[in-house]
Design an enzyme around this catalytic site. Structure first.
Site, PDB file in Angstrom:
ATOM      1  N   LYS A  10       4.523   6.745  -3.749  1.00  0.00           N
ATOM      2  CA  LYS A  10       4.058   5.771  -4.591  1.00  0.00           C
ATOM      3  C   LYS A  10       3.258   6.341  -5.761  1.00  0.00           C
ATOM      4  O   LYS A  10       3.150   6.071  -6.909  1.00  0.00           O
ATOM      5  CB  LYS A  10       3.656   4.239  -4.094  1.00  0.00           C
ATOM      6  CG  LYS A  10       4.679   3.865  -3.144  1.00  0.00           C
ATOM      7  CD  LYS A  10       4.105   2.365  -2.467  1.00  0.00           C
ATOM      8  CE  LYS A  10       2.983   2.298  -1.727  1.00  0.00           C
ATOM      9  NZ  LYS A  10       3.001   2.887  -0.356  1.00  0.00           N
ATOM     10  N   ARG A  18       1.111  -6.416  -0.392  1.00  0.00           N
ATOM     11  CA  ARG A  18       1.379  -5.985   0.935  1.00  0.00           C
ATOM     12  C   ARG A  18       2.022  -6.956   1.593  1.00  0.00           C
ATOM     13  O   ARG A  18       2.334  -6.499   3.065  1.00  0.00           O
ATOM     14  CB  ARG A  18       0.562  -5.483   1.423  1.00  0.00           C
ATOM     15  CG  ARG A  18      -0.151  -4.026   1.551  1.00  0.00           C
ATOM     16  CD  ARG A  18       0.699  -2.814   1.944  1.00  0.00           C
ATOM     17  NE  ARG A  18      -0.213  -1.811   2.443  1.00  0.00           N
ATOM     18  CZ  ARG A  18      -0.669  -0.576   1.972  1.00  0.00           C
ATOM     19  NH1 ARG A  18      -0.944  -0.725   0.718  1.00  0.00           N
ATOM     20  NH2 ARG A  18      -1.356   0.386   2.618  1.00  0.00           N
ATOM     21  N   ARG A  29      -0.702  15.768   5.679  1.00  0.00           N
ATOM     22  CA  ARG A  29      -1.477  15.683   4.135  1.00  0.00           C
ATOM     23  C   ARG A  29      -2.768  15.756   4.691  1.00  0.00           C
ATOM     24  O   ARG A  29      -3.295  15.343   5.396  1.00  0.00           O
ATOM     25  CB  ARG A  29      -1.127  14.290   3.716  1.00  0.00           C
ATOM     26  CG  ARG A  29      -1.759  13.794   2.403  1.00  0.00           C
ATOM     27  CD  ARG A  29      -0.763  12.682   1.732  1.00  0.00           C
ATOM     28  NE  ARG A  29      -1.302  11.707   2.084  1.00  0.00           N
ATOM     29  CZ  ARG A  29      -0.783  10.402   1.404  1.00  0.00           C
ATOM     30  NH1 ARG A  29      -0.279  10.618   0.369  1.00  0.00           N
ATOM     31  NH2 ARG A  29      -1.407   9.132   1.861  1.00  0.00           N
ATOM     32  N   ARG A  34      -7.268  12.388   6.815  1.00  0.00           N
ATOM     33  CA  ARG A  34      -7.819  10.876   6.663  1.00  0.00           C
ATOM     34  C   ARG A  34      -7.802  10.067   8.098  1.00  0.00           C
ATOM     35  O   ARG A  34      -7.023  10.523   8.783  1.00  0.00           O
ATOM     36  CB  ARG A  34      -6.943  10.031   5.621  1.00  0.00           C
ATOM     37  CG  ARG A  34      -7.579   9.979   4.032  1.00  0.00           C
ATOM     38  CD  ARG A  34      -6.431   9.435   3.085  1.00  0.00           C
ATOM     39  NE  ARG A  34      -5.816   8.234   3.740  1.00  0.00           N
ATOM     40  CZ  ARG A  34      -4.764   7.381   2.867  1.00  0.00           C
ATOM     41  NH1 ARG A  34      -4.691   8.062   1.844  1.00  0.00           N
ATOM     42  NH2 ARG A  34      -4.397   6.448   3.160  1.00  0.00           N
ATOM     43  N   ARG A  93       0.814   1.973  11.050  1.00  0.00           N
ATOM     44  CA  ARG A  93       0.986   1.819   9.398  1.00  0.00           C
ATOM     45  C   ARG A  93       2.264   1.335   9.222  1.00  0.00           C
ATOM     46  O   ARG A  93       2.742   0.630   8.388  1.00  0.00           O
ATOM     47  CB  ARG A  93       0.553   2.696   8.698  1.00  0.00           C
ATOM     48  CG  ARG A  93      -1.007   2.692   8.423  1.00  0.00           C
ATOM     49  CD  ARG A  93      -1.603   4.019   7.924  1.00  0.00           C
ATOM     50  NE  ARG A  93      -1.402   4.069   6.627  1.00  0.00           N
ATOM     51  CZ  ARG A  93      -1.390   5.242   5.947  1.00  0.00           C
ATOM     52  NH1 ARG A  93      -1.714   6.442   6.486  1.00  0.00           N
ATOM     53  NH2 ARG A  93      -1.280   5.465   4.528  1.00  0.00           N
TER      54      ARG A  93
HETATM   55  P1  AMP Z   1      -2.864   2.936   1.427  1.00  0.00           P
HETATM   56  O1  AMP Z   1      -3.757   4.114   0.677  1.00  0.00           O
HETATM   57  O2  AMP Z   1      -2.224   2.117   0.128  1.00  0.00           O
HETATM   58  O3  AMP Z   1      -2.070   3.218   2.258  1.00  0.00           O
HETATM   59  O4  AMP Z   1      -3.926   1.947   1.953  1.00  0.00           O
HETATM   60  C1  AMP Z   1      -4.721   2.639   2.979  1.00  0.00           C
HETATM   61  C2  AMP Z   1      -5.338   1.331   3.828  1.00  0.00           C
HETATM   62  O5  AMP Z   1      -5.980   0.292   2.919  1.00  0.00           O
HETATM   63  C3  AMP Z   1      -4.164   0.123   4.300  1.00  0.00           C
HETATM   64  O6  AMP Z   1      -3.801   1.077   5.575  1.00  0.00           O
HETATM   65  C4  AMP Z   1      -4.814  -0.976   4.701  1.00  0.00           C
HETATM   66  O7  AMP Z   1      -5.798  -0.936   5.751  1.00  0.00           O
HETATM   67  C5  AMP Z   1      -5.757  -1.129   3.371  1.00  0.00           C
HETATM   68  N1  AMP Z   1      -4.745  -1.648   2.273  1.00  0.00           N
HETATM   69  C6  AMP Z   1      -4.586  -1.129   1.044  1.00  0.00           C
HETATM   70  N2  AMP Z   1      -4.111  -2.043   0.212  1.00  0.00           N
HETATM   71  C7  AMP Z   1      -3.844  -3.173   0.919  1.00  0.00           C
HETATM   72  C8  AMP Z   1      -3.174  -4.457   0.500  1.00  0.00           C
HETATM   73  N3  AMP Z   1      -2.559  -4.767  -0.485  1.00  0.00           N
HETATM   74  N4  AMP Z   1      -3.347  -5.485   1.678  1.00  0.00           N
HETATM   75  C9  AMP Z   1      -4.105  -5.154   2.715  1.00  0.00           C
HETATM   76  N5  AMP Z   1      -4.530  -4.029   3.325  1.00  0.00           N
HETATM   77  C10 AMP Z   1      -4.518  -3.135   2.267  1.00  0.00           C
END
Ligand code: AMP
Length: 213
Positions: free
Chosen positions: A13, A88, A127, A160, A171
Site C-alpha cells: 500500500k 481498518r 523487511r 520493527r 496482524r
Molecule cells: P501499519 O504500518 O499500517 O501496518 O500500522 C502499524 C500498526 O499501527 C498497526 O498494526 C496498528 O497497531 C496501528 N494502526 C495503524 N493504523 C491503524 C488504524 N487505522 N486503526 C487501528 N490501528 C492502526
C-alpha cells in the site's frame, strides 16, 4: 485523487501511495507512520498506542478518528489524499463516511491490493526499516550497503517490533477479522477496485492516466 488503499500488511500500500503521490500531488496519509512517529517522540498519543502496536493489535477507533479528523482538514489534503492503513474497521469506515459528508468531500475509489499469504509473510519477515528516517530495506532484495546502517541517513536499520513472525501472524488474523469486511463495505458503496498485486503496474498506469486527463 482521494483514494483508500486496502489490503493486508505487506501488500505494498505504501509503495503504491508513494508512486501515485509523486504524480498528482496528493498526500499519503499513513496512520501507522503517524503512530510510529508518536511512539518515537514519546507523546501521550504514542504512549496510548505503543503496547497494541507492538503486539500487532489495532489501537482504538476513537484514537484513530481523533487523528484523522484533524489530519484530513489540513491544507495539504486539498489536492487529494491516499489513505494508507485507514480505515481498518467498519466503525472507522462509517465514521470516515460521516466526516467526509461533513467536509463535503467524496472518495474516488477504494483500491484493494490482493496478495497471497506466503508472499506477505516472506516480505514482512525480511523487511527492515531505518529507525531514524523510515527508509525501507529488505535483507534479501535490498540490503543496506553496510549491514544495520541506513544508506540515506546513517541511522540504525532494524526489524520493527511488529514484524517478528508472531506479531505478523497476529496482524494477518486481525486483518482478516476486522479489516477484510471493508471490502464488502466499499463494494456496496460502489467504490471498490480489486487488483491482484501481479497486476498493480497496469492498474497504476490506468489510474495515473485518469488523474492526468
Ligand atoms: P501499519 O504500518 O499500517 O501496518 O500500522 C502499524 C500498526 O499501527 C498497526 O498494526 C496498528 O497497531 C496501528 N494502526 C495503524 N493504523 C491503524 C488504524 N487505522 N486503526 C487501528 N490501528 C492502526
Amino acid at each position: 485523487m482521494k483514494l483508500i488503499l486496502l489490503g493486508p500488511p505487506g501488500a505494498g500500500k505504501g509503495t503504491v501511495a508513494k508512486a501515485l503521490m509523486a504524480r498528482d500531488g496528493s498526500v499519503q496519509i499513513s496512520t501507522g507512520d503517524i503512530l510510529r512517529a508518536a511512539v518515537a517522540a514519546g507523546t501521550e498519543l504514542g504512549k496510548q498506542a505503543e503496547a497494541a502496536m507492538a503486539a500487532g493489535d489495532l489501537v482504538t477507533d476513537e484514537l484513530i478518528m481523533g487523528i484523522m479528523e484533524e489530519r484530513l482538514q489540513q491544507e495539504d489534503c486539498k489536492k487529494g489524499y491516499l489513505l494508507d492503513g485507514f480505515p481498518r474497521t467498519i466503525p472507522q469506515a462509517i465514521s470516515l463516511k460521516a466526516l467526509l459528508e461533513k467536509l463535503d468531500e467524496k472518495l474516488d475509489a477504494a483500491l484493494e491490493l490482493d496478495i497471497p499469504r506466503d508472499v506477505i509473510i516472506d516480505r514482512l519477515t525480511t523487511r527492515r526499516t531505518c529507525s531514524n528516517c523510515g527508509e525501507i530495506y529488505n535483507v534479501k532484495a535490498k540490503p543496506p550497503r553496510v549491514e544495520g546502517v541506513c544508506d540515506v541517513c546513517g541511522g540504525a536499520v532494524v526489524q520493527r517490533d511488529d514484524e517478528t513472525e508472531e506479531a505478523i501472524e497476529n496482524r494477518l488474523q486481525v486483518y482478516n477479522e476486522q479489516t477484510a469486511p471493508l471490502i464488502d463495505f466499499y463494494r456496496d458503496e460502489g467504490l471498490l477496485v480489486s487488483v491482484p498485486t501481479s497486476e498493480i503496474e497496469p492498474v497504476m498506469a490506468a489510474l495515473l492516466e485518469r488523474i492526468e486527463t
